[in-house]
Scaffold this active site. Structure first.
Site, PDB file in Angstrom:
ATOM      1  N   CYS A  33      -4.823 -28.335  55.529  1.00  0.00           N
ATOM      2  CA  CYS A  33      -6.183 -28.606  55.058  1.00  0.00           C
ATOM      3  C   CYS A  33      -6.122 -28.978  53.585  1.00  0.00           C
ATOM      4  O   CYS A  33      -5.366 -28.404  52.807  1.00  0.00           O
ATOM      5  CB  CYS A  33      -7.101 -27.410  55.299  1.00  0.00           C
ATOM      6  SG  CYS A  33      -7.103 -26.160  54.014  1.00  0.00           S
ATOM      7  N   GLU A  34      -6.927 -29.972  53.234  1.00  0.00           N
ATOM      8  CA  GLU A  34      -6.846 -30.471  51.864  1.00  0.00           C
ATOM      9  C   GLU A  34      -7.542 -29.547  50.863  1.00  0.00           C
ATOM     10  O   GLU A  34      -7.381 -29.707  49.667  1.00  0.00           O
ATOM     11  CB  GLU A  34      -7.426 -31.883  51.769  1.00  0.00           C
ATOM     12  CG  GLU A  34      -8.905 -31.987  52.004  1.00  0.00           C
ATOM     13  CD  GLU A  34      -9.393 -33.435  51.896  1.00  0.00           C
ATOM     14  OE1 GLU A  34      -8.568 -34.361  51.952  1.00  0.00           O
ATOM     15  OE2 GLU A  34     -10.609 -33.610  51.765  1.00  0.00           O
ATOM     16  N   HIS A  35      -8.280 -28.578  51.350  1.00  0.00           N
ATOM     17  CA  HIS A  35      -8.956 -27.663  50.425  1.00  0.00           C
ATOM     18  C   HIS A  35      -8.074 -26.519  49.974  1.00  0.00           C
ATOM     19  O   HIS A  35      -8.219 -26.013  48.873  1.00  0.00           O
ATOM     20  CB  HIS A  35     -10.225 -27.095  51.075  1.00  0.00           C
ATOM     21  CG  HIS A  35     -11.259 -28.143  51.339  1.00  0.00           C
ATOM     22  ND1 HIS A  35     -12.162 -28.074  52.382  1.00  0.00           N
ATOM     23  CD2 HIS A  35     -11.526 -29.298  50.689  1.00  0.00           C
ATOM     24  CE1 HIS A  35     -12.943 -29.151  52.354  1.00  0.00           C
ATOM     25  NE2 HIS A  35     -12.562 -29.910  51.348  1.00  0.00           N
ATOM     26  N   HIS A  36      -7.180 -26.070  50.843  1.00  0.00           N
ATOM     27  CA  HIS A  36      -6.368 -24.893  50.509  1.00  0.00           C
ATOM     28  C   HIS A  36      -4.869 -25.131  50.677  1.00  0.00           C
ATOM     29  O   HIS A  36      -4.078 -24.236  50.396  1.00  0.00           O
ATOM     30  CB  HIS A  36      -6.768 -23.719  51.407  1.00  0.00           C
ATOM     31  CG  HIS A  36      -8.228 -23.382  51.353  1.00  0.00           C
ATOM     32  ND1 HIS A  36      -9.137 -23.905  52.251  1.00  0.00           N
ATOM     33  CD2 HIS A  36      -8.932 -22.610  50.499  1.00  0.00           C
ATOM     34  CE1 HIS A  36     -10.350 -23.452  51.960  1.00  0.00           C
ATOM     35  NE2 HIS A  36     -10.255 -22.668  50.896  1.00  0.00           N
TER      36      HIS A  36
ATOM     37  N   HIS B  54      -7.793 -22.732  61.882  1.00  0.00           N
ATOM     38  CA  HIS B  54      -7.510 -22.947  60.467  1.00  0.00           C
ATOM     39  C   HIS B  54      -7.016 -21.668  59.799  1.00  0.00           C
ATOM     40  O   HIS B  54      -7.734 -20.668  59.776  1.00  0.00           O
ATOM     41  CB  HIS B  54      -8.782 -23.425  59.746  1.00  0.00           C
ATOM     42  CG  HIS B  54      -9.228 -24.783  60.178  1.00  0.00           C
ATOM     43  ND1 HIS B  54      -9.147 -25.878  59.350  1.00  0.00           N
ATOM     44  CD2 HIS B  54      -9.730 -25.236  61.359  1.00  0.00           C
ATOM     45  CE1 HIS B  54      -9.603 -26.946  60.008  1.00  0.00           C
ATOM     46  NE2 HIS B  54      -9.959 -26.577  61.219  1.00  0.00           N
TER      47      HIS B  54
ATOM     48  N   CYS C 284      -6.790 -21.176  56.720  1.00  0.00           N
ATOM     49  CA  CYS C 284      -7.594 -20.823  55.548  1.00  0.00           C
ATOM     50  C   CYS C 284      -8.769 -19.934  55.942  1.00  0.00           C
ATOM     51  O   CYS C 284      -9.265 -19.161  55.136  1.00  0.00           O
ATOM     52  CB  CYS C 284      -8.048 -22.065  54.784  1.00  0.00           C
ATOM     53  SG  CYS C 284      -9.059 -23.192  55.733  1.00  0.00           S
TER      54      CYS C 284
ATOM     55  N   GLN D 237     -10.287 -31.661  59.381  1.00  0.00           N
ATOM     56  CA  GLN D 237     -10.254 -31.857  60.829  1.00  0.00           C
ATOM     57  C   GLN D 237     -11.159 -33.016  61.259  1.00  0.00           C
ATOM     58  O   GLN D 237     -10.798 -33.814  62.129  1.00  0.00           O
ATOM     59  CB  GLN D 237     -10.672 -30.552  61.523  1.00  0.00           C
ATOM     60  CG  GLN D 237     -10.549 -30.654  63.041  1.00  0.00           C
ATOM     61  CD  GLN D 237     -10.970 -29.377  63.736  1.00  0.00           C
ATOM     62  OE1 GLN D 237     -10.965 -28.305  63.133  1.00  0.00           O
ATOM     63  NE2 GLN D 237     -11.331 -29.478  65.001  1.00  0.00           N
TER      64      GLN D 237
HETATM   65 ZN   LIG Z   1      -9.008 -24.920  54.185  1.00  0.00          ZN
END
Ligand SMILES: [Zn+2]
Length: 201
Positions: free
Chosen positions: A89-92, A158, A160, A130
């Site tokens: 995931c590009e956020h975490h 996920h 995260c 996703q």
């Molecule tokens: Zn994430």
């Protein structure tokens, strides 16, 4: 003769930041000792792993598909179910993983079946959301194959969400992308969705 220039090839010392050197610093900032036995090779390992997990950036759809487009007189739905994928995931930068189901309605051409998982990998091995992963798979197949429609359903879990203790009960997410006939024709979409639901996870 005397004053011949001497050319020395200097290998420049790599002072530029590498992922490995930044990782070493990260370990330090986490309160670890990057010099201890178990961690000595970790920065290089992390770099190698990250390069592999993002190797999709170096690929493009035309090269993946190559020449695996075949002319046929087949106009029934083609479905490839339960394609396993792993992404970040590009956020975490934490993994999310699950299954992708892909279907399309051919228009004179089909794609070699083994190419579909390769297309999934190409987009999964990037920093992703996703929702975007699902869209990119659908759109690239639409582009390269020009079928009557494409449907993609992605079921994922996920890390995260799972590891950080937030909304654990919602850690499974389902996304879909429907193009062409899969968007416009309810029967096509329903046929796809019911085939996906059969002995799915
Ligand atoms: Zn994430």
């Amino acid at each position: 003769m005397k004053n011949r220039a001497v050319v020395k090839v200097m290998t420049p010392k790599r002072e530029t930041a590498s992922i490995a050197s930044l990782m070493e610093e990260t370990l330090r900032l986490l309160g670890e000792d990057p010099g201890r036995q178990g961690l000595r090779k970790t920065p290089e390992r992390v770099e190698k792993a990250l390069r592999y997990l993002t190797s999709g950036y170096g690929q493009d759809i035309r090269r993946v598909v190559n020449s695996a487009l075949f002319s046929v007189k087949y106009d029934e739905m083609v479905i490839v179910k339960d394609i396993e994928f792993f992404s970040l995931c590009e956020h975490h930068l934490l993994p999310f993983f699950g299954k992708v189901h892909v279907a399309y309605l051919p228009q004179q051409r089909v794609l070699g079946l083994s190419k579909i998982p390769r297309i999934v990998d190409m987009y999964a091995r990037r920093l992703q959301l996703q929702e975007r992963l699902t869209q990119e798979i659908a759109q690239s197949i639409q582009e390269v194959l020009d079928p009557l429609g494409v449907g993609v359903v992605c079921e994922a879990r996920h890390f995260c969400m799972m590891m950080r203790g937030v909304a654990k009960q919602h850690s499974g997410a389902v996304t879909s992308a429907m193009l062409g006939a899969f968007r416009n024709r309810k029967e096509t979409r329903d046929e796809f969705l019911s085939l996906v639901r059969q002995n799915s996870i």
